[in-house]
Enzyme design. Structure first.
Site, PDB file in Angstrom:
ATOM      1  N   ARG A   1       8.669  33.921  -1.031  1.00 28.43           N
ATOM      2  CA  ARG A   1       7.940  35.138  -0.614  1.00 28.43           C
ATOM      3  C   ARG A   1       8.733  35.752   0.519  1.00 28.43           C
ATOM      4  O   ARG A   1       8.863  35.146   1.594  1.00 28.43           O
ATOM      5  CB  ARG A   1       6.517  34.767  -0.173  1.00 28.43           C
ATOM      6  CG  ARG A   1       5.771  35.913   0.465  1.00 28.43           C
ATOM      7  CD  ARG A   1       4.282  35.675   0.586  1.00 28.43           C
ATOM      8  NE  ARG A   1       3.620  35.876  -0.690  1.00 28.43           N
ATOM      9  CZ  ARG A   1       2.306  36.104  -0.834  1.00 28.43           C
ATOM     10  NH1 ARG A   1       1.518  36.154   0.225  1.00 28.43           N
ATOM     11  NH2 ARG A   1       1.785  36.290  -2.024  1.00 28.43           N
TER      12      ARG A   1
ATOM     13  N   ASP B   1      -5.442  47.856  -4.057  1.00 26.79           N
ATOM     14  CA  ASP B   1      -4.815  46.869  -3.158  1.00 26.79           C
ATOM     15  C   ASP B   1      -4.804  47.505  -1.768  1.00 26.79           C
ATOM     16  O   ASP B   1      -5.057  48.712  -1.615  1.00 26.79           O
ATOM     17  CB  ASP B   1      -3.387  46.552  -3.663  1.00 26.79           C
ATOM     18  CG  ASP B   1      -2.674  45.490  -2.825  1.00 26.79           C
ATOM     19  OD1 ASP B   1      -3.346  44.753  -2.078  1.00 26.79           O
ATOM     20  OD2 ASP B   1      -1.423  45.399  -2.923  1.00 26.79           O
TER      21      ASP B   1
ATOM     22  N   CYS C   1      -5.985  42.282  -6.041  1.00 25.87           N
ATOM     23  CA  CYS C   1      -5.213  41.033  -5.964  1.00 25.87           C
ATOM     24  C   CYS C   1      -5.678  40.133  -4.834  1.00 25.87           C
ATOM     25  O   CYS C   1      -5.406  38.941  -4.855  1.00 25.87           O
ATOM     26  CB  CYS C   1      -3.728  41.365  -5.795  1.00 25.87           C
ATOM     27  SG  CYS C   1      -3.402  42.421  -4.374  1.00 25.87           S
TER      28      CYS C   1
ATOM     29  N   ARG D   1      -4.262  32.904 -11.259  1.00 23.77           N
ATOM     30  CA  ARG D   1      -3.001  32.653 -10.549  1.00 23.77           C
ATOM     31  C   ARG D   1      -2.552  31.206 -10.784  1.00 23.77           C
ATOM     32  O   ARG D   1      -1.375  30.919 -10.879  1.00 23.77           O
ATOM     33  CB  ARG D   1      -3.165  32.919  -9.036  1.00 23.77           C
ATOM     34  CG  ARG D   1      -3.386  34.378  -8.647  1.00 23.77           C
ATOM     35  CD  ARG D   1      -2.201  35.258  -8.986  1.00 23.77           C
ATOM     36  NE  ARG D   1      -0.973  34.734  -8.444  1.00 23.77           N
ATOM     37  CZ  ARG D   1      -0.506  34.979  -7.225  1.00 23.77           C
ATOM     38  NH1 ARG D   1      -1.150  35.811  -6.438  1.00 23.77           N
ATOM     39  NH2 ARG D   1       0.637  34.455  -6.809  1.00 23.77           N
TER      40      ARG D   1
ATOM     41  N   HIS E   1       5.555  41.955  -7.220  1.00 20.00           N
ATOM     42  CA  HIS E   1       4.722  40.741  -7.156  1.00 20.00           C
ATOM     43  C   HIS E   1       4.454  40.330  -8.614  1.00 20.00           C
ATOM     44  O   HIS E   1       3.338  40.449  -9.110  1.00 20.00           O
ATOM     45  CB  HIS E   1       3.430  41.048  -6.398  1.00 20.00           C
ATOM     46  CG  HIS E   1       2.671  39.837  -5.946  1.00 20.00           C
ATOM     47  ND1 HIS E   1       3.093  38.546  -6.184  1.00 20.00           N
ATOM     48  CD2 HIS E   1       1.499  39.718  -5.263  1.00 20.00           C
ATOM     49  CE1 HIS E   1       2.207  37.697  -5.652  1.00 20.00           C
ATOM     50  NE2 HIS E   1       1.235  38.385  -5.105  1.00 20.00           N
TER      51      HIS E   1
ATOM     52  N   GLN F   1       1.583  37.935  -9.677  1.00 19.86           N
ATOM     53  CA  GLN F   1       0.258  38.556  -9.624  1.00 19.86           C
ATOM     54  C   GLN F   1      -0.003  39.333 -10.918  1.00 19.86           C
ATOM     55  O   GLN F   1      -1.081  39.251 -11.513  1.00 19.86           O
ATOM     56  CB  GLN F   1       0.180  39.496  -8.410  1.00 19.86           C
ATOM     57  CG  GLN F   1      -1.163  40.180  -8.254  1.00 19.86           C
ATOM     58  CD  GLN F   1      -2.266  39.204  -7.889  1.00 19.86           C
ATOM     59  OE1 GLN F   1      -2.111  38.403  -6.995  1.00 19.86           O
ATOM     60  NE2 GLN F   1      -3.390  39.252  -8.599  1.00 19.86           N
TER      61      GLN F   1
HETATM   62  N1   CP Z   1      -2.789  37.903  -4.162  1.00 21.25           N
HETATM   63  C1   CP Z   1      -1.979  37.146  -3.387  1.00 21.25           C
HETATM   64  O1   CP Z   1      -0.779  37.053  -3.596  1.00 21.25           O
HETATM   65  O2   CP Z   1      -2.618  36.506  -2.366  1.00 21.25           O
HETATM   66  P1   CP Z   1      -1.911  35.718  -1.180  1.00 21.25           P
HETATM   67  O3   CP Z   1      -1.162  36.737  -0.354  1.00 21.25           O
HETATM   68  O4   CP Z   1      -3.044  35.096  -0.398  1.00 21.25           O
HETATM   69  O5   CP Z   1      -0.981  34.705  -1.741  1.00 21.25           O
HETATM   70  N1  NVA Z   2       0.521  44.616  -1.313  1.00 16.44           N
HETATM   71  C1  NVA Z   2       0.070  43.431  -0.620  1.00 16.44           C
HETATM   72  C2  NVA Z   2      -0.216  42.335  -1.590  1.00 16.44           C
HETATM   73  C3  NVA Z   2      -0.713  41.058  -0.992  1.00 16.44           C
HETATM   74  C4  NVA Z   2      -0.958  39.993  -2.023  1.00 16.44           C
HETATM   75  C5  NVA Z   2       1.103  43.007   0.405  1.00 16.44           C
HETATM   76  O1  NVA Z   2       2.293  43.013   0.094  1.00 16.44           O
HETATM   77  O2  NVA Z   2       0.724  42.684   1.528  1.00 16.44           O
END
Ligand code: CP
Ligand code: NVA
Length: 307
Positions: free
Chosen positions: A105, A227, A267, A295, A133, A136
């Site tokens: 990440r 989101d 999400c 997930r 992502h 997701q």
């Molecule tokens: N939706 C998602 O990726 O959640 P987290 O940021 O908690 O992993």
């Molecule tokens: N768009 C959001 C998604 C989190 C799962 C972010 O990147 O923070």
């Protein structure tokens, strides 16, 4: 698919993506029947390399890899300092000597290019970057297919043209589902993502639309997705974005313009009172915890396919 990478939705073909979704659904049914453990990943170790916080992504990866008999360990920003304590190209060449795969990440999607260049045979899965992502999107497609029975649905995203929106748009185009996004002017998904989606859509028959009016967008929706308005790393813009995005809140007023059957998706984490109201996210139209459950099944499926 052994040793492949899943950095973008477009790293797998349509057939491969559908296969992952089928495996995920099989694993879900098996788990519901009480079968949780296997040794399919025995002796394999994946590292979680995270520059940002997480609940769902980290927890489902950890539970998933354990259920498959593999091992994982977590490296957060304090330990590694990607590109700060040590250059990315050194970090990845170290990891490649010890582990079978990296679940990463990151802020900058370009980090994955360096991974590819310096450790081409290392399996890598994108656990979220500023651009995409994909894991997701996989869980969300499993959820929508379960709900509607096939891929012939219209997904409508309301809000920011962000990483989640980009992956959903690409997956819709790849698999042949209709996708509309309604954003404020200037917050559309990047031009190159829209172009790739439109190109794919020509082959699959998906209809892809980028619009600015949320009411028009939801008129023919089967699924309405939103989101956060400021993603991780955009905290400094949060105040300004709250004003710009205010007309894009998914609330009961907006839902008056949508079909009765349209389901609500997010999400998570959600900012109630910003992109979505508490009433809507808690309503019986909301699929957010189905998405969260999926997930787990989709990450397990992806690990099996890449191992
Ligand atoms: N939706 C998602 O990726 O959640 P987290 O940021 O908690 O992993
Ligand atoms: N768009 C959001 C998604 C989190 C799962 C972010 O990147 O923070």
């Amino acid at each position: 698919m052994r040793g492949r990478q899943y950095i973008s939705v477009l790293d797998l073909s349509r057939d491969e993506t559908l296969e992952v979704l089928q495996v995920a659904q099989h694993l879900k049914l098996e788990r519901k029947a009480g079968v949780r453990t296997s040794d399919i990943l025995r002796g394999r170790t994946w590292v979680m390399l995270f520059e940002k916080p997480s609940l769902r992504t980290r927890a489902t990866f950890e539970v998933g890899i354990r259920e498959l008999g593999g091992h994982t360990f977590f490296l957060g920003p304090q330990e590694v300092g990607l590109g700060k304590r040590e250059p990315v190209k050194d970090v990845v060449r170290n990891l490649a000597r010890w582990v079978d795969g990296v679940f990463a990440r990151v802020y900058d999607h370009n980090v994955f290019k360096t991974f590819r260049e310096y450790a081409p045979s290392l399996s890598v899965i994108n656990a979220l970057s500023d651009l995409e992502h994909p894991m997701q999107a996989l869980a969300d497609f499993q959820t929508m297919i379960e709900e509607s029975g096939d891929l012939g649905f219209h997904l409508v995203f309301i809000g920011d043209g962000n990483n989640v929106a980009n992956s959903l748009m690409l997956m819709s185009a790849l698999l042949g589902s209709d996708f509309t996004i309604a954003t404020p002017e200037g917050y559309e998904p990047p031009k190159e993502i829209v172009e790739k989606a439109l190109e794919l859509a020509k082959k699959t028959g998906a209809r892809i639309n980028v619009v600015h009016d949320p009411k028009e967008a939801v008129a023919h929706a089967d699924f309405i997705y939103t989101d956060v308005w400021a993603s991780m790393g955009q905290e400094a813009e949060a105040e300004e974005r709250r004003k710009i995005f205010a007309p894009y809140q998914v609330n009961s007023d907006l839902l008056r313009f949508a079909p009765q059957h349209a389901k609500i998706m997010h999400c998570l984490p959600a900012h109630r009172g910003e992109e979505i109201t508490d009433e809507v996210i808690e309503s019986d139209r909301s699929l957010v915890f189905e998405q969260a459950e999926n997930r787990l099944h989709t990450i397990k499926a992806m690990l099996i396919m890449l191992s």
